[in-house]
Scaffold this active site. Structure first.
Site, PDB file in Angstrom:
ATOM      1  N   ARG A  59     -33.337  18.364  15.170  1.00 63.14           N
ATOM      2  CA  ARG A  59     -32.933  19.101  13.966  1.00 63.14           C
ATOM      3  C   ARG A  59     -33.529  20.510  13.942  1.00 63.14           C
ATOM      4  O   ARG A  59     -33.033  21.397  13.265  1.00 63.14           O
ATOM      5  CB  ARG A  59     -33.374  18.276  12.742  1.00 63.14           C
ATOM      6  N   TYR A 112     -10.680  30.235   2.178  1.00 70.14           N
ATOM      7  CA  TYR A 112     -10.445  28.875   2.656  1.00 70.14           C
ATOM      8  C   TYR A 112     -10.704  27.903   1.496  1.00 70.14           C
ATOM      9  O   TYR A 112     -11.651  28.084   0.719  1.00 70.14           O
ATOM     10  CB  TYR A 112     -11.376  28.607   3.843  1.00 70.14           C
ATOM     11  N   ASP A 183     -17.264  36.024   6.361  1.00 68.51           N
ATOM     12  CA  ASP A 183     -16.731  34.899   7.123  1.00 68.51           C
ATOM     13  C   ASP A 183     -15.824  35.505   8.192  1.00 68.51           C
ATOM     14  O   ASP A 183     -14.731  35.972   7.901  1.00 68.51           O
ATOM     15  CB  ASP A 183     -15.959  33.956   6.183  1.00 68.51           C
ATOM     16  N   LYS A 210     -13.361  26.685  15.249  1.00 71.07           N
ATOM     17  CA  LYS A 210     -12.124  27.409  15.498  1.00 71.07           C
ATOM     18  C   LYS A 210     -12.213  28.176  16.832  1.00 71.07           C
ATOM     19  O   LYS A 210     -12.329  27.563  17.866  1.00 71.07           O
ATOM     20  CB  LYS A 210     -11.839  28.346  14.314  1.00 71.07           C
TER      21      LYS A 210
END
Ligand SMILES: Cc1ncc(COP(=O)(O)O)c(C=O)c1O
Length: 396
Positions: A59, A112, A183, A210
């Site tokens: 992590r 989005y 973004d 993406k």
């Protein structure tokens, strides 16, 4: 060969990583390990307390993450980057690193659907409010409050692909000393690098699911920013637990190597397809800023220069949803798909899917009409795609 140790002891220890390999692997290896061995207690304590460099726990990042963070920071022109389990995890950390309870965000109206949901349905429960506005400098300036801690903009707005007035907004942010979160998922750093280009403090976020990944096989996110700002982002990633899984980080690392090649090809194909749709009697409002007729064309040329205009476009079928449904069902090369940014051309109807979180009024205000189809242009041969859309539109 048995050396006196038991079966399970050998099963666990004989497969440990071979020591002393000097040849470097060309493909950066994937570190599928959650934890590490140390020389002793002091070694572990020194690493976990950051008195000595090293790795602690998945992590907190592993060598695969380090390689991915280095390449993403470099491509975005940032001092540092961190990878997340999804674009939404990246966005959540970026916003909460900047805005505390009682704080305020200014965000673009056309975002989005998941971003809208986070800002409208999740963060208010923690005392963070958002004003949604047009992405023009004057509208952003008018929406600022003394409590505004961040402005959020998508370089190319999903799914209309209008181009935000990023420069004007950045001037407003610089003047007000408010960080701008960009973004950059749709534009990618191949097209535009906000941190290099803008005068205000800028944090870039990505859904690496993406174009960074590029092969429709991973879910991931990233934030790139200054080293100082990264301290809090990294802390939140570690303590909220959103760091990317090792395998997804490795897929992103593998995918990003071809980002430039893919974007160059897919953007050129998108322009050719947009031109063919522009001339079609059944399609209107072709959302592709590479077309000289597009209202944001000059702004796009100003921001993106010679590189092109990206590989996403939208268009509206004059026959509304029914026509959109018939056209999408008739496609044979492109397919109806749930995401974008890969090598397969995908179409979707944002109003009923990716942007379902918008109310009817919000959809109208965001420019998401009933007949709007979003298209992620992939790597297929341009002529095959143009012919496919032409025959599908005949059936719309
Ligand atoms: C522009 C944009 N930002 C963020 C996200 C969220 O990314 P993820 O699905 O990786 O959580 C998406 C997802 O579609 C997106 O389109």
């Amino acid at each position: 060969m048995s050396d006196g140790r038991g079966f399970s002891t050998r099963a666990i220890h004989e497969g440990e990583q071979p020591k002393g390999i000097v040849e470097e692997p060309i493909s950066t290896p994937i570190w599928l390990t959650s934890d590490y061995f140390y020389e002793g207690l002091e070694h572990y304590a020194d690493v976990v307390n950051e008195r000595r460099p090293g790795f602690v726990y998945g992590r907190y990042g592993n060598p695969t993450h380090v390689a991915l963070h280095r390449v993403l920071a470099s491509l975005e022109g940032a001092e540092a980057a961190w990878s997340f389990a999804s674009g939404m995890a990246a966005l959540h950390v970026a916003i909460t690193a900047l805005v505390k309870t009682g704080g305020h965000v200014v965000a673009q109206r056309t975002v989005y659907g998941g971003t809208l949901s986070l800002l409208k349905e999740v963060l208010p429960d923690y005392g963070i409010q958002t004003t949604f506005t047009e992405m023009e400098a004057a509208a952003v300036a008018a929406a600022l409050r003394p409590t505004t801690g961040a402005v959020l903009v998508e370089t190319l707005a999903n799914p209309t692909f209008r181009v935000a007035d990023v420069r004007g907004i950045a001037d407003v942010c610089a003047e007000a000393e408010i960080p701008l979160v960009v973004d950059n998922t749709v534009a990618t750093p191949w097209l535009y690098r906000p941190i290099e280009a803008l005068p205000c403090e800028t944090l870039v976020m990505h859904s690496t699911s993406k174009y960074i990944g590029g092969h429709s096989d991973l879910i991931g996110g990233a934030v790139a920013c200054s080293a100082g700002r990264m301290e809090r982002i990294r802390f939140l990633a570690m303590e909220q637990g959103g760091t990317a899984g090792a395998f997804d980080a490795w897929l992103a690392l593998r995918g990003v190597q071809t980002l430039g090649l893919r974007m160059e090809r897919q953007s050129a194909t998108a322009l050719a397809l947009a031109r063919s749709l522009f001339d079609h009697p059944k399609a209107s409002r072709v959302g592709y800023s590479g077309l000289p007729q597009h209202p944001d064309h000059e702004r796009a040329v100003d921001l993106f220069g010679e590189r092109g205009f990206g590989a996403m476009l939208s268009f509206t079928l004059t026959g509304g949803y029914e026509a959109a449904s018939r056209a999408c069902a008739a496609l044979q090369v492109a397919r109806v798909g749930s995401s974008f940014g890969g090598l397969n051309t995908e179409v979707t109807h944002p109003g009923t899917t990716s942007h379902r979180q918008f109310s009817a009024e919000e959809r109208v205000a965001a420019g998401i009409g009933d007949g709007l189809i979003r298209c992620s242009v992939g790597g297929e041969d341009p002529d095959d795609l143009i012919a496919d859309f032409a025959q599908a539109l005949e059936k719309a």
